[in-house]
Design a protein around this motif. Structure first.
Motif, mmCIF file in Angstrom:
data_model
loop_
_atom_site.group_PDB
_atom_site.id
_atom_site.type_symbol
_atom_site.label_atom_id
_atom_site.label_comp_id
_atom_site.label_asym_id
_atom_site.label_seq_id
_atom_site.Cartn_x
_atom_site.Cartn_y
_atom_site.Cartn_z
ATOM 1 N N LEU A 181 0.820 -1.206 0.000
ATOM 2 C CA LEU A 181 0.000 0.000 0.000
ATOM 3 C C LEU A 181 0.854 1.256 0.000
ATOM 4 O O LEU A 181 0.585 2.221 -0.733
ATOM 5 C CB LEU A 181 -0.940 0.004 1.212
ATOM 6 C CG LEU A 181 -2.121 -0.966 1.174
ATOM 7 C CD1 LEU A 181 -2.818 -1.012 2.532
ATOM 8 C CD2 LEU A 181 -3.114 -0.581 0.085
ATOM 9 N N ALA A 182 1.913 1.268 0.815
ATOM 10 C CA ALA A 182 2.781 2.448 0.894
ATOM 11 C C ALA A 182 3.470 2.735 -0.434
ATOM 12 O O ALA A 182 3.802 3.891 -0.735
ATOM 13 C CB ALA A 182 3.810 2.259 2.005
ATOM 14 N N SER A 183 3.694 1.693 -1.239
ATOM 15 C CA SER A 183 4.398 1.876 -2.508
ATOM 16 C C SER A 183 3.509 2.454 -3.605
ATOM 17 O O SER A 183 4.014 2.894 -4.643
ATOM 18 C CB SER A 183 4.955 0.528 -2.999
ATOM 19 O OG SER A 183 3.900 -0.322 -3.455
ATOM 20 N N LEU A 184 2.202 2.465 -3.380
ATOM 21 C CA LEU A 184 1.279 2.940 -4.420
ATOM 22 C C LEU A 184 1.165 4.463 -4.369
ATOM 23 O O LEU A 184 0.950 5.043 -3.307
ATOM 24 C CB LEU A 184 -0.100 2.303 -4.214
ATOM 25 C CG LEU A 184 -0.136 0.767 -4.216
ATOM 26 C CD1 LEU A 184 -1.543 0.262 -3.911
ATOM 27 C CD2 LEU A 184 0.363 0.205 -5.542
ATOM 28 N N ASP A 185 1.309 5.100 -5.504
ATOM 29 C CA ASP A 185 1.301 6.565 -5.576
ATOM 30 C C ASP A 185 0.259 7.030 -6.589
ATOM 31 O O ASP A 185 0.509 7.012 -7.797
ATOM 32 C CB ASP A 185 2.687 7.080 -5.977
ATOM 33 C CG ASP A 185 2.766 8.603 -5.965
ATOM 34 O OD1 ASP A 185 1.745 9.250 -5.623
ATOM 35 O OD2 ASP A 185 3.832 9.144 -6.294
ATOM 36 N N PRO A 186 -0.922 7.446 -6.119
ATOM 37 C CA PRO A 186 -1.951 7.895 -7.060
ATOM 38 C C PRO A 186 -1.560 9.152 -7.822
ATOM 39 O O PRO A 186 -2.167 9.471 -8.844
ATOM 40 C CB PRO A 186 -3.170 8.136 -6.163
ATOM 41 C CG PRO A 186 -2.617 8.340 -4.791
ATOM 42 C CD PRO A 186 -1.373 7.519 -4.727
ATOM 43 N N GLY A 187 -0.532 9.852 -7.341
ATOM 44 C CA GLY A 187 -0.063 11.029 -8.057
ATOM 45 C C GLY A 187 0.662 10.697 -9.344
ATOM 46 O O GLY A 187 0.845 11.566 -10.213
ATOM 47 N N GLN A 188 1.105 9.451 -9.491
ATOM 48 C CA GLN A 188 1.822 9.024 -10.684
ATOM 49 C C GLN A 188 0.904 8.380 -11.722
ATOM 50 O O GLN A 188 1.362 7.960 -12.778
ATOM 51 C CB GLN A 188 2.928 8.027 -10.299
ATOM 52 C CG GLN A 188 3.977 8.596 -9.366
ATOM 53 C CD GLN A 188 4.743 9.743 -10.005
ATOM 54 O OE1 GLN A 188 5.186 9.641 -11.157
ATOM 55 N NE2 GLN A 188 4.880 10.843 -9.266
ATOM 56 N N GLY A 189 -0.364 8.265 -11.428
ATOM 57 C CA GLY A 189 -1.302 7.628 -12.346
ATOM 58 C C GLY A 189 -2.363 6.883 -11.567
ATOM 59 O O GLY A 189 -2.257 6.710 -10.344
ATOM 60 N N PRO A 190 -3.428 6.418 -12.237
ATOM 61 C CA PRO A 190 -4.527 5.731 -11.540
ATOM 62 C C PRO A 190 -4.043 4.495 -10.789
ATOM 63 O O PRO A 190 -3.269 3.698 -11.308
ATOM 64 C CB PRO A 190 -5.480 5.346 -12.678
ATOM 65 C CG PRO A 190 -5.132 6.277 -13.795
ATOM 66 C CD PRO A 190 -3.655 6.540 -13.683
ATOM 67 N N VAL A 191 -4.518 4.356 -9.565
ATOM 68 C CA VAL A 191 -4.212 3.199 -8.726
ATOM 69 C C VAL A 191 -5.517 2.632 -8.205
ATOM 70 O O VAL A 191 -6.352 3.366 -7.666
ATOM 71 C CB VAL A 191 -3.304 3.591 -7.542
ATOM 72 C CG1 VAL A 191 -3.128 2.410 -6.594
ATOM 73 C CG2 VAL A 191 -1.952 4.101 -8.020
ATOM 74 N N ARG A 192 -5.716 1.331 -8.383
ATOM 75 C CA ARG A 192 -6.928 0.686 -7.882
ATOM 76 C C ARG A 192 -6.555 -0.466 -6.953
ATOM 77 O O ARG A 192 -5.645 -1.233 -7.249
ATOM 78 C CB ARG A 192 -7.790 0.178 -9.044
ATOM 79 C CG ARG A 192 -8.436 1.307 -9.855
ATOM 80 C CD ARG A 192 -9.243 0.774 -11.031
ATOM 81 N NE ARG A 192 -9.928 1.833 -11.742
ATOM 82 C CZ ARG A 192 -11.171 2.229 -11.497
ATOM 83 N NH1 ARG A 192 -11.868 1.617 -10.540
ATOM 84 N NH2 ARG A 192 -11.732 3.197 -12.179
ATOM 85 N N VAL A 193 -7.277 -0.563 -5.858
ATOM 86 C CA VAL A 193 -6.984 -1.559 -4.822
ATOM 87 C C VAL A 193 -8.222 -2.421 -4.586
ATOM 88 O O VAL A 193 -9.312 -1.892 -4.328
ATOM 89 C CB VAL A 193 -6.558 -0.866 -3.511
ATOM 90 C CG1 VAL A 193 -6.420 -1.874 -2.382
ATOM 91 C CG2 VAL A 193 -5.247 -0.099 -3.717
ATOM 92 N N PRO A 194 -8.095 -3.764 -4.655
ATOM 93 C CA PRO A 194 -9.247 -4.628 -4.395
ATOM 94 C C PRO A 194 -9.602 -4.664 -2.911
ATOM 95 O O PRO A 194 -8.754 -4.968 -2.069
ATOM 96 C CB PRO A 194 -8.785 -6.003 -4.893
ATOM 97 C CG PRO A 194 -7.297 -5.942 -4.896
ATOM 98 C CD PRO A 194 -6.907 -4.520 -5.082
#
Length: 538
Positions: free
Chosen positions: A363-376
């Motif tokens: 989760l910490a590695s995901l950056d919505p500022g770099q593009g769309p991020v979706r989490v199940p």
């Protein structure tokens, strides 16, 4: 199981109901929790009450033991087989499977020669038009809106406030508006994490697998179901990245099966040693204590890893389990949004590489500022329920990230006009890990909240929430005894829950004039009537 439990505890069952039955009860538990192996103990007592004859004392496996549950299970099973096989020997035409011989795999992987034209891999998640509420079989792919570190730069731990957009999920409207599958304060969100790309690549290399190869999974026996979340057909890449828990610490059964599959003499000998009853100290030293992962073990036994039949992958490696997080926001305050507070797990053992929690680091590695991020994700009821009656005060004790469910509760209660909210919050330092300080201060200014803080590292003598409870004993006793307040506690299960319970017992004695036994009975009555609820984790 529920039907069995209800039946076995029926009051009208005669005390001789099981007089012709021999039994043995094995419990699996964790001694860091207050009700350690409660079910096993209760079942053992009930079977005795109904006339059953215990072959052995109840076995209480403890996950907190340095050698794991096997420390007690091994000798207990040895004694059990002696008790059972003595009067009931095996038939002459049956024999025990010899050590080192593997059982057939549960499934076969049938590799496809061509990549399927219609890939089913993306059909296992709920889109923006779900057929029902999100679930483990059909999680909602929630867009991540923000992923913000909320601890100071010099603080030892990275803690994130993460927000998801749940518009279209089926749970994005308050339950008060008549949406049956929505969530309320005290509920939890489950998130399905993934392995890192580098670990997936390394795993495929060590086992000699082609990540782009597709396969279908087929059970060997009738009645055995394939994992429901696994798409058919599926790629090796997806199987390893989203299903096989290669970052988990393997248990003894992993080494037992790996030894059976090994064709390398030296590696097989070592694996047999680590999986034997006599080798449990060595297994603890090699694997459990340093928290060595499945992937790292496979790298340490490369000849064995390279010869593992793909059919055995799901027998050998457990599936990634979803992680539960307390929901830290209310739909009444944040419509169509869901927030969680995540402590990123990272620590050092004697191994060179730091140990990292799979879900929190993903989760910490995901950056919505770099593009769309979706989490199940999907939502389920939690262990905390808050009073429905108006004007019932609540006292909540949430040190550290334990405050998360109480933020949702306080937001919900304030939105409904309920002002009797008392929060005991504890952390190390005001300027490093005081979560939602501005929000609490604003609510206190409005008269919606009484805030009591304990900053443990800001003075020579450490001060914790239990100390603040004792200091404000008259307030706590008055709210509980005179106004029928509900008391809630969330946080680490190690010492804090016992310390808070001790503080409450002292308050009942000092402010209520109760004797020691009467104070303990008062606390037990609060627990029994759900006016004292806890949510703790090891």
């Amino acid at each position: 199981m529920k039907n069995f439990w209800r039946f076995i505890f029926r009051r009208n069952l005669p005390s001789t109901s099981l007089c012709q039955m021999d039994f043995a009860v094995l419990g699996l538990g964790d001694s860091s929790y207050a009700k350690f192996n409660f079910v096993a103990k209760k079942l053992h007592r009930r079977l005795l009450q109904l006339g059953g004859s215990a072959l052995l004392p109840v076995c209480l496996g403890d996950d907190q033991h340095e050698l794991g549950p096997d420390a007690t299970i091994d000798p207990w099973l040895h004694d059990l087989w002696e008790k059972v096989l003595g009067p009931h020997p095996l038939p002459l035409d049956l024999s025990l499977t010899p050590p080192g011989v593997p059982w057939p795999s549960k499934f076969t992987l049938k590799f496809l020669q061509e990549v399927p034209s219609t890939c089913s891999e993306e059909l296992c998640v709920t889109g923006t038009d779900p057929q029902g509420p999100p679930s483990e079989l059909q999680p909602f792919l929630a867009p991540m809106v923000t992923n913000q570190r909320v601890t100071g730069p010099s603080h030892f731990q990275d803690v994130r406030l993460i927000e998801f957009d749940i518009t279209g999920s089926g749970v994005s409207f308050p339950r008060a508006l008549g949406v049956p599958h929505s969530f309320v304060a005290g509920d939890v969100v489950l998130i399905q994490p993934e392995n890192t790309a580098s670990h997936v690549q390394q795993f495929c290399q060590v086992l000699g697998l082609d990540p782009d190869q597709h396969f279908t999974l087929q059970p060997r026996e009738l009645g055995v179901l394939c994992p429901a979340r696994l798409p058919q057909p599926c790629s090796i890449q997806r199987l390893v990245s989203q299903y096989l828990d290669i970052a988990s610490v393997p248990r003894r059964s992993f080494f037992e099966l790996l030894a059976c599959l090994s064709c390398h003499e030296l590696e097989r000998e070592k694996l047999l040693e680590l999986s034997s009853a006599q080798g449990q100290e060595d297994l603890c030293e090699y694997c459990t204590r340093p928290r060595r992962t499945v992937l790292e073990v496979l790298c340490d036994f490369p000849h064995t890893a390279g010869a593992i039949p793909p059919d055995y992958l799901l027998d050998l490696i457990p599936l990634i389990r979803p992680r539960a997080f307390s929901i830290a926001s209310s739909l009444l305050a944040h419509p169509s949004r869901l927030q969680i507070l995540v402590a990123v797990v990272q620590y050092q053992t004697r191994l060179k590489e730091p140990r990292r929690g799979l879900c929190s680091n993903w989760l910490a590695s995901l950056d919505p500022g770099q593009g769309p991020v979706r989490v199940p994700l999907w939502v389920r009821p939690g262990g905390l329920t808050f009073p429905k009656t108006p004007d019932t005060p609540v006292i909540v004790v949430g040190p550290g990230t334990g405050v998360a469910p109480f933020r949702a509760a306080i937001q919900e209660r304030v939105a409904q006009g309920e002002a009797g909210n008392v929060l005991f919050f504890g952390c190390r330092q005001r300027d490093q890990d005081f979560y939602w300080e501005a929000e609490w201060t604003e609510l206190q200014t409005r008269g919606c909240l009484t805030l009591v803080t304990a900053f443990s590292r800001e003075q020579e003598q450490k001060v914790y929430v239990q100390h603040r409870l004792r200091e404000l004993g008259p307030l706590v006793w008055g709210l509980l005894d005179l106004r029928g307040a509900h008391f809630y506690l969330a946080g680490n299960a190690k010492y804090m829950p016992a310390d808070v319970s001790d503080a409450l017992t002292s308050i009942f004695q000092e402010e209520g004039g109760l004797s020691g036994p009467a104070a303990a009975a008062y606390l037990a009555r609060l627990q029994r009537t759900l006016r004292f609820q806890t949510e703790t984790w090891a």
